[in-house]
Design a protein around this motif. Sequence first.
Motif, PDB file in Angstrom:
ATOM      1  N   PHE B  81      18.552  -3.240 125.582  1.00 51.37           N
ATOM      2  CA  PHE B  81      17.316  -4.021 125.702  1.00 51.37           C
ATOM      3  C   PHE B  81      16.639  -3.499 125.668  1.00 51.37           C
ATOM      4  O   PHE B  81      16.117  -1.938 126.870  1.00 51.37           O
ATOM      5  CB  PHE B  81      17.669  -5.651 126.906  1.00 51.37           C
ATOM      6  N   ALA B  82      15.193  -3.561 125.614  1.00 49.81           N
ATOM      7  CA  ALA B  82      14.288  -3.538 125.574  1.00 49.81           C
ATOM      8  C   ALA B  82      13.791  -3.006 127.031  1.00 49.81           C
ATOM      9  O   ALA B  82      12.550  -1.410 126.581  1.00 49.81           O
ATOM     10  CB  ALA B  82      13.128  -3.970 124.558  1.00 49.81           C
ATOM     11  N   ALA B  86      10.745   0.952 128.685  1.00 48.63           N
ATOM     12  CA  ALA B  86      10.155   0.134 128.960  1.00 48.63           C
ATOM     13  C   ALA B  86       9.395   0.132 130.320  1.00 48.63           C
ATOM     14  O   ALA B  86       8.536   1.065 130.754  1.00 48.63           O
ATOM     15  CB  ALA B  86       9.454  -1.389 128.862  1.00 48.63           C
ATOM     16  N   ARG B 311      27.526  -9.832 108.490  1.00 50.29           N
ATOM     17  CA  ARG B 311      27.000  -9.624 109.378  1.00 50.29           C
ATOM     18  C   ARG B 311      26.045 -11.307 109.737  1.00 50.29           C
ATOM     19  O   ARG B 311      26.345 -12.143 110.228  1.00 50.29           O
ATOM     20  CB  ARG B 311      26.348  -8.929 110.157  1.00 50.29           C
ATOM     21  N   ASP B 312      25.426 -10.662 108.874  1.00 56.69           N
ATOM     22  CA  ASP B 312      24.126 -11.836 109.186  1.00 56.69           C
ATOM     23  C   ASP B 312      24.280 -13.087 108.461  1.00 56.69           C
ATOM     24  O   ASP B 312      24.440 -14.416 109.202  1.00 56.69           O
ATOM     25  CB  ASP B 312      23.191 -11.521 108.347  1.00 56.69           C
ATOM     26  N   LEU B 315      25.984 -14.541 111.436  1.00 56.63           N
ATOM     27  CA  LEU B 315      25.235 -14.978 112.391  1.00 56.63           C
ATOM     28  C   LEU B 315      24.435 -16.533 111.855  1.00 56.63           C
ATOM     29  O   LEU B 315      24.391 -17.568 112.271  1.00 56.63           O
ATOM     30  CB  LEU B 315      23.909 -14.180 112.104  1.00 56.63           C
ATOM     31  N   ARG B 326      24.296 -14.042 118.351  1.00 60.06           N
ATOM     32  CA  ARG B 326      23.418 -13.118 118.131  1.00 60.06           C
ATOM     33  C   ARG B 326      23.981 -11.564 117.768  1.00 60.06           C
ATOM     34  O   ARG B 326      25.257 -11.008 118.475  1.00 60.06           O
ATOM     35  CB  ARG B 326      22.768 -12.283 119.336  1.00 60.06           C
ATOM     36  N   PRO B 327      23.434 -11.230 117.179  1.00 62.40           N
ATOM     37  CA  PRO B 327      23.160  -9.523 116.780  1.00 62.40           C
ATOM     38  C   PRO B 327      23.151  -8.236 118.045  1.00 62.40           C
ATOM     39  O   PRO B 327      22.358  -9.147 118.639  1.00 62.40           O
ATOM     40  CB  PRO B 327      22.358  -9.185 115.764  1.00 62.40           C
ATOM     41  N   TRP B 329      20.339  -5.169 119.674  1.00 60.92           N
ATOM     42  CA  TRP B 329      19.404  -5.696 120.292  1.00 60.92           C
ATOM     43  C   TRP B 329      18.974  -4.549 119.184  1.00 60.92           C
ATOM     44  O   TRP B 329      19.884  -3.897 118.780  1.00 60.92           O
ATOM     45  CB  TRP B 329      19.048  -5.271 121.466  1.00 60.92           C
ATOM     46  N   GLN B 330      17.774  -4.150 118.304  1.00 65.66           N
ATOM     47  CA  GLN B 330      17.747  -3.853 117.127  1.00 65.66           C
ATOM     48  C   GLN B 330      17.289  -2.338 118.101  1.00 65.66           C
ATOM     49  O   GLN B 330      16.613  -2.354 119.651  1.00 65.66           O
ATOM     50  CB  GLN B 330      16.073  -3.546 117.475  1.00 65.66           C
ATOM     51  N   LEU B 335      12.123   0.921 117.336  1.00 67.72           N
ATOM     52  CA  LEU B 335      11.256   0.550 117.203  1.00 67.72           C
ATOM     53  C   LEU B 335       9.665   1.724 116.920  1.00 67.72           C
ATOM     54  O   LEU B 335      10.464   2.450 117.604  1.00 67.72           O
ATOM     55  CB  LEU B 335      11.766   0.169 119.028  1.00 67.72           C
ATOM     56  N   ALA B 336       9.086   0.811 116.661  1.00 67.14           N
ATOM     57  CA  ALA B 336       7.534   1.118 116.693  1.00 67.14           C
ATOM     58  C   ALA B 336       7.249   1.995 118.002  1.00 67.14           C
ATOM     59  O   ALA B 336       7.474   3.419 117.998  1.00 67.14           O
ATOM     60  CB  ALA B 336       6.900   0.159 116.633  1.00 67.14           C
ATOM     61  N   PRO B 337       6.644   1.995 119.241  1.00 71.63           N
ATOM     62  CA  PRO B 337       7.282   2.329 120.373  1.00 71.63           C
ATOM     63  C   PRO B 337       7.154   3.676 120.630  1.00 71.63           C
ATOM     64  O   PRO B 337       6.946   4.260 120.998  1.00 71.63           O
ATOM     65  CB  PRO B 337       6.589   1.269 121.952  1.00 71.63           C
ATOM     66  N   TYR B 338       8.641   3.926 119.954  1.00 72.31           N
ATOM     67  CA  TYR B 338       9.912   4.806 120.094  1.00 72.31           C
ATOM     68  C   TYR B 338       9.864   5.673 119.194  1.00 72.31           C
ATOM     69  O   TYR B 338      11.094   6.548 119.256  1.00 72.31           O
ATOM     70  CB  TYR B 338      11.419   4.366 120.904  1.00 72.31           C
ATOM     71  N   TYR B 353      25.147  -1.671 115.149  1.00 68.48           N
ATOM     72  CA  TYR B 353      23.800  -1.962 115.273  1.00 68.48           C
ATOM     73  C   TYR B 353      24.528  -3.140 113.208  1.00 68.48           C
ATOM     74  O   TYR B 353      24.495  -4.507 114.136  1.00 68.48           O
ATOM     75  CB  TYR B 353      23.047  -1.458 114.392  1.00 68.48           C
TER      76      TYR B 353
END
Lengths: 370, 370
Positions: B81-82, B86, B311-312, B315, B326-327, B329-330, B335-338, B353
């Motif tokens: 999880f993000a 963070a 998968r989708d 879902l 739920r899949p 987590w991305q 993710l953009a910040p990493y 994933y």
Amino acid sequence: MAALHEPLFRGHEWEYVKECIDTGWVSTAGKFVDRFETMLVDYTGISHASAVVNGTAALHVCLMLAGIRQNDEVICQPLTFAATCAAIAYCGGLPHFVDVSPTTLGLCPDALETRLNETAEIVDGVCQNRLTRRRIGAVVCMHTYGHAVELDRLAALCARWHLPLIEDAAESLGSFYQGRHTGHWGVLSAVSFNGNKIVTTGGGGAVLTNDPYLARQAKHLTTTAKLPHRWEFEHDRVGYNYRLPNLNAALGCAQLEQLPNYVAAKRTLAQRYAEAFRDVANVSFFTEPSGCCSNYWLNVILLDHPDRSARDAILTATNDAGLMTRPAWQLMHRLAPYALAPHGDLKVAESLYDRLINIPSSVTLGESHG
Amino acid sequence: MAALHEPLFRGHEWEYVKECIDTGWVSTAGKFVDRFETMLVDYTGISHASAVVNGTAALHVCLMLAGIRQNDEVICQPLTFAATCAAIAYCGGLPHFVDVSPTTLGLCPDALETRLNETAEIVDGVCQNRLTRRRIGAVVCMHTYGHAVELDRLAALCARWHLPLIEDAAESLGSFYQGRHTGHWGVLSAVSFNGNKIVTTGGGGAVLTNDPYLARQAKHLTTTAKLPHRWEFEHDRVGYNYRLPNLNAALGCAQLEQLPNYVAAKRTLAQRYAEAFRDVANVSFFTEPSGCCSNYWLNVILLDHPDRSARDAILTATNDAGLMTRPAWQLMHRLAPYALAPHGDLKVAESLYDRLINIPSSVTLGESHG
């Protein structure tokens, strides 16, 4: 023990909290969070509210959204709770202390103007400290013990110096300035619902703003910066988990229903204190500054003359007798983490520290001898 | 709608929460906070627990106390999880991603060893990234969906490379590894009590450690770093307001009383899922890795072959039918910040994933067909 400020639950607190438990909606989603935010908007007249986990988190969000970053200076008052400065430090910024006013106990517009003229300049539209070469990123004023600072003058000064004004309104829910609720003058403002505040969510806070863009950012940033999607977990920046649980918001909704009554009771208590202390020698009761209709969150008496030992004698005698009293917070420029922070002359704050005592201020005290 | 994981309140939740409201002790002091911490110590066998406002805050505290500072790299898994990343970012650090194991879904000791051999060296006793010249400050492993990683191997590797191991045990309360509760191997570990966890406080978390010095630091840092005094407000460092309100701790005490029953019910549900999926083609139910007695927090099915559209389709069909799925987590490195974070080969995480789906896992599902 007469507390300094104890919470009072006698409305729908139990009903709303029980509803959370019965329905299973206790956590970070639920109708009470939305209702709590709507009630804050309705009461303050400020157009957007984001409920968060506490007042410190609210301040942190305000400073992030004001753009405070590594090595910025942020002007604030030395007479405040440690959270004001901690939030600046979380952003990598450094407090720059300016004195308070003896009539408001909060940031003094005259002292701010003097200090900016002495140390600041505008370079390419950006306010800079001429001595340290650091950017001055914002001004944070705090409405000490609930009494509003001179918001019109501070806002005008900030505008002239290209500085966003942030209101630390942690203590001033229910306090108005020139007919409008505190929080209206700042670009952003922070409220607290800690257990010692006029109304409480256990722990909680809110970010208030009239700016719809900043309001959206506040909500996004405090809810892990997750992008909306039916099932994917995508986050477009480093977000924060500052969400107020629904359980705490439920308590808050019931408390906000009582807020006008609580403000009235606290104003009655203040009036009674003012009368009681009217003819006492060497001590005065602090009354709301002109332009402010205060919530009198924590009542204040002031010794006429700075005298730490007289202050401590009163603190000892009252606390020994089961009457909770407290001095002012240790001034921020005297705390180890801010020992190197720049500051101007702070003689008003330093005098207040030796003269100020908070006395019992609970809502019930204002009702009990009606 | 069948939820992915809904809270269950049928013990003393009302009674304890009502006691808070009746006595006025809803906020950041009160007996339920102490009791909650003691119950965590008793249950996990880890000697110190500091209750905090949520799991993200707990992780932040773990990383601060492990000494993570500006420009450090922190090794962690991309499947998480993000909040894991963070919290690293809050300290000024940068994640450095190492792949997960297909048998635990968490940080893979083999991948960690390979990656450290390829990119790290010990310079003056400090682990450094040879390529970036940044210090590698810690390793954070996360017990994905409640299943423990190979803690003995990871702890040994970390010791060899002078790296503190931190356990992100947000999802693994009730999960044991080699007979001891998760959190025992890390220098510090973080637990979450968010509403979707096996037990909840609305929002809440805890820092666990067997080190008495770190435990004292955790308590001090999370309670505004205030020094004890009868009335003075002195703070010796930049502190955090990460205190769990008593109201939330009260809910948590009632929930912890139920925890062994909840773990048992969830293990029964997992067993039933395992049987149900045994003969289904192209899909398998994920079972606990060897050495781990898992809380099966969120149950997992895996497609045999990576296929995002299959998968989708599942879902979509399940969520349309009111069965919440739920899949994963991305992945964090996407993710953009990493996006610029260093990482090794992440092919296991990338395959997972495309193959992984979480299916309904509430406690009640494990009881309903006993």
